[in-house]
Design an enzyme around this catalytic site. Structure first.
Site, PDB file in Angstrom:
ATOM      1  N   THR A   1      25.010   5.974   6.730  1.00  0.00           N
ATOM      2  CA  THR A   1      25.199   4.655   7.328  1.00  0.00           C
ATOM      3  C   THR A   1      26.673   4.422   7.633  1.00  0.00           C
ATOM      4  OG1 THR A   1      23.285   3.823   6.102  1.00  0.00           O
ATOM      5  CG2 THR A   1      24.812   2.187   7.000  1.00  0.00           C
TER       6      THR A   1
ATOM      7  N   ARG B   1       1.507 -22.241  18.481  1.00  0.00           N
ATOM      8  CA  ARG B   1       0.555 -21.438  19.241  1.00  0.00           C
ATOM      9  C   ARG B   1      -0.860 -21.979  19.039  1.00  0.00           C
ATOM     10  NH1 ARG B   1      -0.173 -17.846  23.466  1.00  0.00           N
ATOM     11  NH2 ARG B   1      -1.786 -16.299  22.944  1.00  0.00           N
TER      12      ARG B   1
ATOM     13  N   PRO C   1      20.822  17.537   4.540  1.00  0.00           N
ATOM     14  CA  PRO C   1      19.576  18.030   5.126  1.00  0.00           C
ATOM     15  C   PRO C   1      18.656  18.690   4.099  1.00  0.00           C
ATOM     16  CG  PRO C   1      21.413  18.544   6.570  1.00  0.00           C
ATOM     17  CD  PRO C   1      21.999  17.983   5.310  1.00  0.00           C
TER      18      PRO C   1
ATOM     19  N   ARG D   1      20.116  -0.521  -5.833  1.00  0.00           N
ATOM     20  CA  ARG D   1      18.681  -0.831  -5.804  1.00  0.00           C
ATOM     21  C   ARG D   1      18.437  -2.335  -5.893  1.00  0.00           C
ATOM     22  NH1 ARG D   1      17.677   4.550  -9.442  1.00  0.00           N
ATOM     23  NH2 ARG D   1      17.617   5.931  -7.636  1.00  0.00           N
TER      24      ARG D   1
ATOM     25  N   GLU E   1      18.245   4.388  -1.037  1.00  0.00           N
ATOM     26  CA  GLU E   1      18.663   4.033  -2.403  1.00  0.00           C
ATOM     27  C   GLU E   1      17.617   4.444  -3.447  1.00  0.00           C
ATOM     28  OE1 GLU E   1      21.523   3.537  -2.059  1.00  0.00           O
ATOM     29  OE2 GLU E   1      22.195   1.716  -1.060  1.00  0.00           O
ATOM     30  N   GLY E   2      16.863   5.494  -3.132  1.00  0.00           N
ATOM     31  CA  GLY E   2      15.827   5.972  -4.044  1.00  0.00           C
ATOM     32  C   GLY E   2      14.455   5.592  -3.547  1.00  0.00           C
TER      33      GLY E   2
ATOM     34  N   LEU F   1       1.663 -13.050  14.896  1.00  0.00           N
ATOM     35  CA  LEU F   1       2.249 -13.290  16.210  1.00  0.00           C
ATOM     36  C   LEU F   1       1.470 -12.617  17.340  1.00  0.00           C
ATOM     37  CD1 LEU F   1       4.603 -14.273  14.383  1.00  0.00           C
ATOM     38  CD2 LEU F   1       6.170 -13.259  16.021  1.00  0.00           C
ATOM     39  N   GLY F   2       0.583 -11.683  16.998  1.00  0.00           N
ATOM     40  CA  GLY F   2      -0.234 -11.033  18.020  1.00  0.00           C
ATOM     41  C   GLY F   2       0.593 -10.221  19.000  1.00  0.00           C
TER      42      GLY F   2
ATOM     43  N   SER G   1      16.211  12.943  -2.235  1.00  0.00           N
ATOM     44  CA  SER G   1      15.973  12.452  -3.592  1.00  0.00           C
ATOM     45  C   SER G   1      16.593  13.357  -4.656  1.00  0.00           C
ATOM     46  CB  SER G   1      14.462  12.336  -3.839  1.00  0.00           C
ATOM     47  OG  SER G   1      13.896  11.355  -2.995  1.00  0.00           O
TER      48      SER G   1
END
Length: 387
Positions: A159, A268, A129, A243, A364-365, A339-340, A133
């Site tokens: 993760t 479309r 917390p 990275r 990862e930075g 795609l709107g 970085s």
């Protein structure tokens, strides 16, 4: 089209992952996002195929392919599920590599086969917390008591943290003023001392993101990865590889957006003709393809440099990470625009990709950290790196 950085073997790997993804990932990818569903059985299947830990050698249960091959795996998984590509990148580049480079024989033999075989879920516990970085400022502490280490602290944005069986954890083993000189890496197995709080995230849903508290967790000297007070170096070395890996996530995500946008534009109609017949749509698709190929070139060059033991891979890792993260956000945004209304709905891949892409500018930075690294190399030259 031949790729100067990839071999025929790498293309065979791509084809295998594509077949796997179409069979196993496509049916569950939307559920993962909508329900924040962690696909434990699918993770096991990834492991069985060698896709979760592509860098792990055969003696530890993996295929033992090079970094370019690992990026191919991550890219192709991310084309269908950026979440699964993200998980794979972290497990392979942050954890497997750390164990291979810095682990003892016992640690490798006991832990790697369980991760590679899907028996254990592994997490990389660095961020806190207080400190994202600025990893040298972490506050989680490991104190020496009676021949053991007792760990207390909080990690966040971890993760697979909600489901992990083992954590590669970084803790302070000296005064805070010592910063990076007093950080040690530990392997901490899940037990009653670990308290997990699952987090609701904007994107990469289904990755089991969590805040993890360690309350008087006791580990021994044989659970130290590498040497005491050298954990920060381990973190930085693994982040260099990660990275490149996360750039693979950006590539796959962007390709998935292009796939969807191209097919949508062909079918479309607007104002009496297919969207793809309108010049502005043609130009957007052309720009997406151009950005994607530039990103692919710099990413695979970085991986090629690492595979060929060229220390300049560190520079290209940061360039790839900075470029592809921004690229993925831009491409996902443009995909939604093409795609709107459908692109703004949760029925589309591009909507999910737009949310997923943002973390690529952070994990990862951050973009800012990559600029710091690139500038430092420009002014001071390449740092000493381990190859």
């Amino acid at each position: 089209m031949p790729d100067p950085f990839l071999t025929e073997e790498h293309q065979l790997i791509r084809n295998s992952v594509k077949e796997f993804a179409e069979r196993y990932i496509v049916p569950i990818a939307r559920k993962m996002d909508l329900e924040d569903y962690y696909p434990r059985d699918l993770i096991r299947e990834l492991s069985k195929q060698g896709f979760l830990t592509p860098s792990a050698p055969p003696e530890y249960g993996g295929p033992g392919i090079d970094l370019r091959g690992s990026v191919v795996v991550v890219e192709e998984l991310s084309r269908y599920s950026p979440t699964l590509g993200f998980i794979t990148e972290i497990v392979n580049d942050n954890i497997v590599y750390a164990l291979l480079r810095y682990g003892t024989d016992r640690q490798r033999e006991e832990i790697l086969p369980k991760i590679a075989g899907g028996e254990w879920v592994a997490s990389y516990a660095l961020s806190e917390p207080c400190c994202g970085s600025d990893a040298a400022a972490i506050e989680t502490r490991a104190e020496r008591r009676g021949g053991e280490w007792v760990i207390n602290g909080r990690k966040i944005w971890i993760t697979q943290g909600a489901y992990a069986d083992i954590y590669l954890l970084f803790a302070r083993t000296g005064p805070k003023e010592a910063r990076h000189k007093a950080v040690t890496a530990f392997l901490v197995k899940r037990s009653d001392c670990v308290e997990v709080s699952k987090l609701e995230m904007m994107g990469m849903r289904g990755a089991g993101e969590a805040e993890v508290k360690f309350n008087d967790c006791v580990v021994g000297d044989d659970d130290v990865l590498g040497k005491v007070n050298e954990g920060f170096r381990i973190a930085m070395v693994t982040l260099d590889l990660a990275r490149i890996g996360i750039s693979g996530v950006a590539l796959g995500l962007s390709q998935g957006v292009l796939d969807e946008a191209f097919e949508w534009a062909k079918t479309r109609t607007a104002f009496g003709k297919p969207l793809i017949d309108w010049e502005w749509v043609q130009f957007q698709l052309a720009d997406i393809k151009a950005k994607l190929e530039i990103g692919r070139t710099v990413t695979y060059k970085a991986a090629w440099l690492y595979d060929n033991k060229d220390p300049s891979f560190v520079l290209y890792a940061s360039i790839a990470k900075l470029y592809t993260a921004q690229m993925a956000v831009e491409i996902a945004r443009d995909g939604v625009q093409i795609l709107g209304g459908f692109g703004y709905s949760k029925e589309s891949f591009s909507e999910r990709a737009y949310r997923d892409a943002k973390v690529l500018e952070i994990a990862e930075g951050t973009n800012e950290v990559q600029r710091m690294v690139i500038h430092k190399i420009l002014t001071r030259g390449l740092p000493e790196v381990e190859l």
